[in-house]
Structure formats: C-alpha cells, structure tokens
Design a protein around this motif. Sequence first.
Motif, PDB file in Angstrom:
ATOM      1  N   ALA A 412      89.650  16.939 113.818  1.00 50.42           N
ATOM      2  CA  ALA A 412      89.954  17.602 115.419  1.00 50.42           C
ATOM      3  C   ALA A 412      90.588  18.326 116.236  1.00 50.42           C
ATOM      4  O   ALA A 412      90.321  18.653 116.380  1.00 50.42           O
ATOM      5  CB  ALA A 412      88.573  16.866 116.157  1.00 50.42           C
ATOM      6  N   GLY A 413      91.663  18.554 115.062  1.00 45.67           N
ATOM      7  CA  GLY A 413      92.751  18.609 115.784  1.00 45.67           C
ATOM      8  C   GLY A 413      94.032  17.449 116.925  1.00 45.67           C
ATOM      9  O   GLY A 413      94.511  18.678 117.604  1.00 45.67           O
ATOM     10  N   ALA A 414      93.612  16.440 116.701  1.00 48.42           N
ATOM     11  CA  ALA A 414      93.919  16.097 118.260  1.00 48.42           C
ATOM     12  C   ALA A 414      95.627  15.406 117.462  1.00 48.42           C
ATOM     13  O   ALA A 414      96.507  15.237 117.901  1.00 48.42           O
ATOM     14  CB  ALA A 414      93.627  14.215 117.598  1.00 48.42           C
ATOM     15  N   ILE A 415      96.473  15.507 115.705  1.00 45.30           N
ATOM     16  CA  ILE A 415      97.449  15.468 115.982  1.00 45.30           C
ATOM     17  C   ILE A 415      98.613  16.253 116.915  1.00 45.30           C
ATOM     18  O   ILE A 415      99.524  16.100 117.578  1.00 45.30           O
ATOM     19  CB  ILE A 415      97.962  15.710 114.470  1.00 45.30           C
ATOM     20  N   PRO A 416      97.917  17.742 116.525  1.00 45.39           N
ATOM     21  CA  PRO A 416      99.038  19.135 117.515  1.00 45.39           C
ATOM     22  C   PRO A 416      99.256  18.597 118.966  1.00 45.39           C
ATOM     23  O   PRO A 416      99.829  19.169 119.862  1.00 45.39           O
ATOM     24  CB  PRO A 416      98.536  19.988 117.036  1.00 45.39           C
ATOM     25  N   VAL A 417      97.999  17.475 119.377  1.00 46.44           N
ATOM     26  CA  VAL A 417      97.731  17.724 120.958  1.00 46.44           C
ATOM     27  C   VAL A 417      98.520  16.382 121.256  1.00 46.44           C
ATOM     28  O   VAL A 417      99.476  16.578 122.537  1.00 46.44           O
ATOM     29  CB  VAL A 417      96.718  17.517 121.540  1.00 46.44           C
ATOM     30  N   LEU A 418      98.962  15.558 120.334  1.00 40.94           N
ATOM     31  CA  LEU A 418      99.015  14.042 120.509  1.00 40.94           C
ATOM     32  C   LEU A 418     100.767  14.132 120.351  1.00 40.94           C
ATOM     33  O   LEU A 418     101.959  13.526 121.326  1.00 40.94           O
ATOM     34  CB  LEU A 418      98.642  13.091 119.551  1.00 40.94           C
ATOM     35  N   ARG A 453      98.656  15.640 106.495  1.00 42.45           N
ATOM     36  CA  ARG A 453      98.606  16.368 108.109  1.00 42.45           C
ATOM     37  C   ARG A 453      99.955  16.063 108.953  1.00 42.45           C
ATOM     38  O   ARG A 453     100.358  17.352 110.233  1.00 42.45           O
ATOM     39  CB  ARG A 453      97.558  15.466 108.585  1.00 42.45           C
ATOM     40  N   ILE A 454      99.758  14.370 108.775  1.00 45.21           N
ATOM     41  CA  ILE A 454     101.398  14.651 110.141  1.00 45.21           C
ATOM     42  C   ILE A 454     102.489  15.334 110.064  1.00 45.21           C
ATOM     43  O   ILE A 454     103.725  15.602 110.332  1.00 45.21           O
ATOM     44  CB  ILE A 454     101.521  12.905 110.458  1.00 45.21           C
ATOM     45  N   MET A 455     102.856  15.072 108.417  1.00 46.89           N
ATOM     46  CA  MET A 455     104.032  15.748 107.424  1.00 46.89           C
ATOM     47  C   MET A 455     104.205  17.001 107.816  1.00 46.89           C
ATOM     48  O   MET A 455     105.047  17.372 107.888  1.00 46.89           O
ATOM     49  CB  MET A 455     104.211  15.448 106.187  1.00 46.89           C
ATOM     50  N   GLU A 456     102.867  17.864 107.422  1.00 47.34           N
ATOM     51  CA  GLU A 456     103.277  19.363 107.851  1.00 47.34           C
ATOM     52  C   GLU A 456     102.862  20.045 109.186  1.00 47.34           C
ATOM     53  O   GLU A 456     103.093  21.139 109.721  1.00 47.34           O
ATOM     54  CB  GLU A 456     101.498  19.778 106.668  1.00 47.34           C
ATOM     55  N   THR A 457     102.357  18.822 110.362  1.00 49.23           N
ATOM     56  CA  THR A 457     102.515  19.739 111.451  1.00 49.23           C
ATOM     57  C   THR A 457     103.181  20.086 112.053  1.00 49.23           C
ATOM     58  O   THR A 457     104.721  18.885 112.072  1.00 49.23           O
ATOM     59  CB  THR A 457     100.789  18.107 112.247  1.00 49.23           C
TER      60      THR A 457
END
Length: 680
Positions: A412-418, A453-457
């Motif tokens: 849902a795209g939460a990582i960039p928002v967090l 996802r975390i490493m690439e965000t």
Amino acid sequence: MAVSPRVFPPRKRWPSTGSSIFPKFADLNLVKSLLSLSQEISALKPLQCLLIQKSLSTINKSKLLAIVFEELLRNPVSTSFSPSILICFEEMYIVFQRIKTLMEDCCNASKMWLLMRIQPLANSFHELTLELSTLLDIFPVNELDLGQDVEELFVLVRKHCFQSKPMVDPRDDSLRRDVLALLHQIKKEIVPHHLKLKQILDNLGLRDQSSCRKEIDCLQDEIQNQIDEKSKLDIASLIGLLRYAKCVLFGSSTTQLEPDHRRRNSLLDIAVPADFRCPISLELMRDPVVVASGQTYDRESINQWIESGHNTCPKTGQTLAHTNLIPNRALRNLLAMWCRQQRVPFETVGSNEKVSGVKATKAAFEATKMTVYFLVNKLSVSPSMEAANAVTYELRALAKTDSDSRACIAEAGAIPVLVRYLGSGVGSEHPNLQVNAVTTILNLSILEANKTRIMETDGALNGVIDVLRFGGTWEAKGNAAATIFSLSGVHAYRKRLGRKTRVIKGLMDLAKDGPTNSKRDALVTILNLAGDRETVGRLVEGGVIETVIGVINVLPEEAVTILEAVVKRGGLVAIAAAYNSIKKLGVILREGSDTARESAAASLVTICRKGGLEVVAELAAVPSIERIIWEVMGTGTMRARRKAAVLLRILRRWSAGLDTNDVVDISVMSEGRLTTMLPA
C-alpha cells in the motif's frame, strides 16, 4: 437426558471440575450444595446483547429453586430422604453444574463468536431446561413437608421449564445474518457501509476503541480454544472485520502502547535458562530445530546462517552433512511450559505466516487490505502529529500480526510515508511517533520480501540509521538496531550494512550507553554483522572489543559470544585489542553460565594461540586458573570441555618453556580420542 456436548465446537480447555464429579454428599449436605450452586447461578448477571431472555429465564428459575432448597433446610422432614428424592437431587446437582458452566462460558466468550453460534447455544439452554423439567416432573414433592407457597413456587418452575422452546431471538438471528452479509461483501471486495457497521457494533455493545480491542483479543484467545479448523477460519474472518470496523468507525488509538512496552521489559527482566536461548541470536527460542551436528538453534536464526552461504555448525564449526532442520518438539514443549509459568507470551511455530496459527480466509485477507489502505491513505494526507501517531501505532500493531498484513502494508506504500517520521526533529518533539514509525518498519522487515522494499526505498535505511544514532528515546534506538539485525539476515545486505561507519558507530554507542534491553539489541546486531569477515575489521577499528569488555559484566553471554567471533576472524589487531579481556574471561570461566563459559574458553584458546607468550602469561596470572579450567573440563558443555583441554595444554607448555603455537586444537579430534583426555 444427556446435554449435547457441542455447545461450541470441541475446545482445547479442561472441563469444569465440578461437572465431571458425581455428588457424594450426605442427605442434608446435598441440599446445602444444591442451594449454594443455585445461589451462584442466581448471582450471575444476565447476558448482555445476546441470549438475554434465555439467560434471564435460567437465572430466575435458579432463584425460585433456591427458595425451595432454603425451605428444606429450615424444616427437614427427616434426617434422610427416600432413594427417589436422592436420585433426583443428585441429577439436579449435575444439571445445575452444567448450567453454571454454560453461563460462565457465554459470559467470558467473544460476543461476535457467540453471535455466530447463536443457534447451538440456544439449543443447549433449551436442552438443559428440558432436563431440569423432567427432573421436576418426576420429583416426589408430596413426600416433603413444604409450605403451600413454596410448593406453588416449585410447580411454577416446573411449568415454565415445560414451556421452554428452542427458539432463537429474532433480533439475534437478524444480527447474525447482517454480520454474515458483511463478510460476504468483504469477500467480494465490496467496502462495507459504515452506518451498517456501526449499527451492528452498537447492537453488540461495541461502541468505542477499547471495547473493540478487547473483543479482538477475546477472538484471538477463542482461536486457541478451537480444534475445529473451520471454526478457526471463521474467527479469523471476524477478527479482520472488527479490525477494519475499529479503524474506520472509532479512529486510531495508542492506548495499548504502554502495556506492550511493559510486557517486553518484563521478558528482559526474567533470567532465561541458557538451554532456552538460541546460540546464534542469544534470544529465547521460538521454533527450536536440530541440525546435522546435533546442536539446537532457533529456526529463523539457523536459516539465515545457512542461506548466507555457511555450511558449518555455528557452535562447533563442524561441516554439516546436510542442511535438513529437524524440529526439536521436546524442547519446544518445555519452552511453552516455561513461558506459561513465567507469563511470557510464546508465539508458536508458523505465527509469522498465520493469524494466531490460522491461515487467513478470503474475507479476512480482504478486510486486512481494506484496513491497511484506509490507514495508509489517512497517513498520506499529512495529518497532525497526534493523528499521525495514532495511525502509525495502528499500522505497527497490524504489522505485528501476520505475513499477509505485512505484505499489504508494504504494497500500500506505507514505507515511504513512515520515513517522514524517522527524523531527529520528530524524535525530539514527538518521540512516541518516532518509536511507532521505526517499530512498524521493524515489524514489516520480518517478511523477506519487505527487506528488499526497505533497502530500496529512498531514505528508509538512512532514516533507520539516523534513529539508531540520534533517536529521541532508547526504545527507538533499540528498535532501529533490531531493524538492522533483521535486514542483515540477507547476506548481501549484511555486507552493505557492515560497510557503513554510521551503523557501526551507532551500535557501539548504544551498546555502551543504552539500558540493558537496548544494549542487548545492539550486541545481537553486532554479532550478526560479525558473521562477515570484512565487517569484523571495521568492527575492531570501531572499538568493538573495548565495547564488549565494558558490558561483559552486564550481558556476559552476548559479550563473550561476540568476542569469540571477533578474535576468530579479526586477525592480530583483534588479538592485541583483546589482551585486556583475559582476566575478565577468566572470571566468566569461573562464574558464567554454560554458554558463556564455552565462548570464553574458545576465545581464550584463540587469543593464547595467536597472541604469544605474553598473552599466555597474562592468563597464567589469573588466580587458580588451572583449577577453574579443570572445573570446566569436568562440568562444561562438550565443546567447552574440548576448548578447556586445549587451554590447559597451552598453559602447561608455557610453564615448560615450550612453543604454545604447536598445541593442536583437540576440538577437531575424534570423540574417542578426546574422551581419554578428559577427567572422569
């Protein structure tokens, strides 16, 4: 007259003790017991929201029969009753016990689950009432000297019991159909109407965040009570529906943050037996497995070890004949028993993949997706910091539940928002928000796909590192360290993280200055990074040996395990730096746990063999060192005994003026040759 056993589907619970014991009382004592039991039922409150009439009618009948029993005790017709009266009393006693058990089960159960089981529950109330009616019908009331008014009460109860019907309240049945309709809509990916959701929850008495949260907890407990797979799946769907309803109707809340934190600290305050700790992570094992060497590890830790390219046993160094992992069920049962005794939560095998051990249904999965997209969209519109904190906490709690939730949140795209809430500005002004944000990322990182996802965000890794170094609270820093530990489970990411000076600096500072739980987070992460030889050099340059020497009195097992790994891979620089640790390692040999003594012995062997005569002389200066080594050879683990034997030979060659570098490490010798060299 047997009552149907399927009030609920079969449950993993011990039956009520009283319900399985046939009464063995003297005549008047039996009446006293009946009076006591009927009064206990009378004191129960009628069920709220569901089965109201059934429960109220049962309580009223118990009150009237209690009057009859009181009258018998006031005016006993004789010192003994006829056999027919006694049989009726004994059967009545059992019926009352079953009624009480049914009422208590209904009072303590989830309202949602009661609603789904409304028909069999209504049938159970009816069957018990009919059984009581039969007993009252054959009861020889004329043999008792009862007053006319009491006898009329007896007849009244008998009449009401006879008129009982196995009917479900139309309101309850309608409410059940509404819930099933909502689940069907969600299964078809149709968002439920909020007004309908609110109406259903109002009818169940769920009118705020707190009541919804308690209901979810109750449903999760109910899953553990069930052995019927379909029932577990149905409950999982209800949990998904309630989570969605709680978020969209009552907003977000952080009311459970403090209890969660206290529970975590309580585990850290408990002395976990060494045999229950994983030799790799040094944490309490959740899924113990045995490798080819016969050693036991936690499944997650040994999987990461093997997947990173190792083909040896981490503890013994022995080459593994195969990489099959055999579940250690005996140890897992002991772990579960110990956790129950210590009141420590124990997540069973597969808890990361399922909701409370149950694979999510289509309805549960879609409800989770709806909840996640609602929360992420709410967080994306730049709410106030207070609102962002509440929403982030909900995501944190949801990311902790299962893999489906973790996948949905990331997709849902939460990582960039967090990432917005990881900065030092947030940490200083809104520390709880920073804690919730970094802990959400930590929970998301448990899923392998999310590590990438975390490493690439953009900004995610740097944000976590900033929290590690400059976080507003120790909890935030500790959870940032735990996030790095999780990410380093991927071999390529371990190398990448080990090359970052800021990561090493942050971990060292946390291990030196943090509270005990944060120190442990930092040390476990350092140990994981030390699995890469290139990173060990940077750790030594960053002062890892001085750091672990400084905390060796606080966390001896973690400290000596790191020391063992570093001196083994760090070369002469590490050996030279470890010179000041020799006396402290001697203390660990004497006073430490089995695990700590094993690592201390292995560290000393490496230091002495590579450090030269001056290092051996320092060890020889430790008071009573030979006696201490002999104790380890007699009482330590098998590996500790082997290392201690090598250490003793090194000391004796040094005292004889011989070269200590020529000592063979007998840990590689055959077990038969080793046995002859160890004390009996």
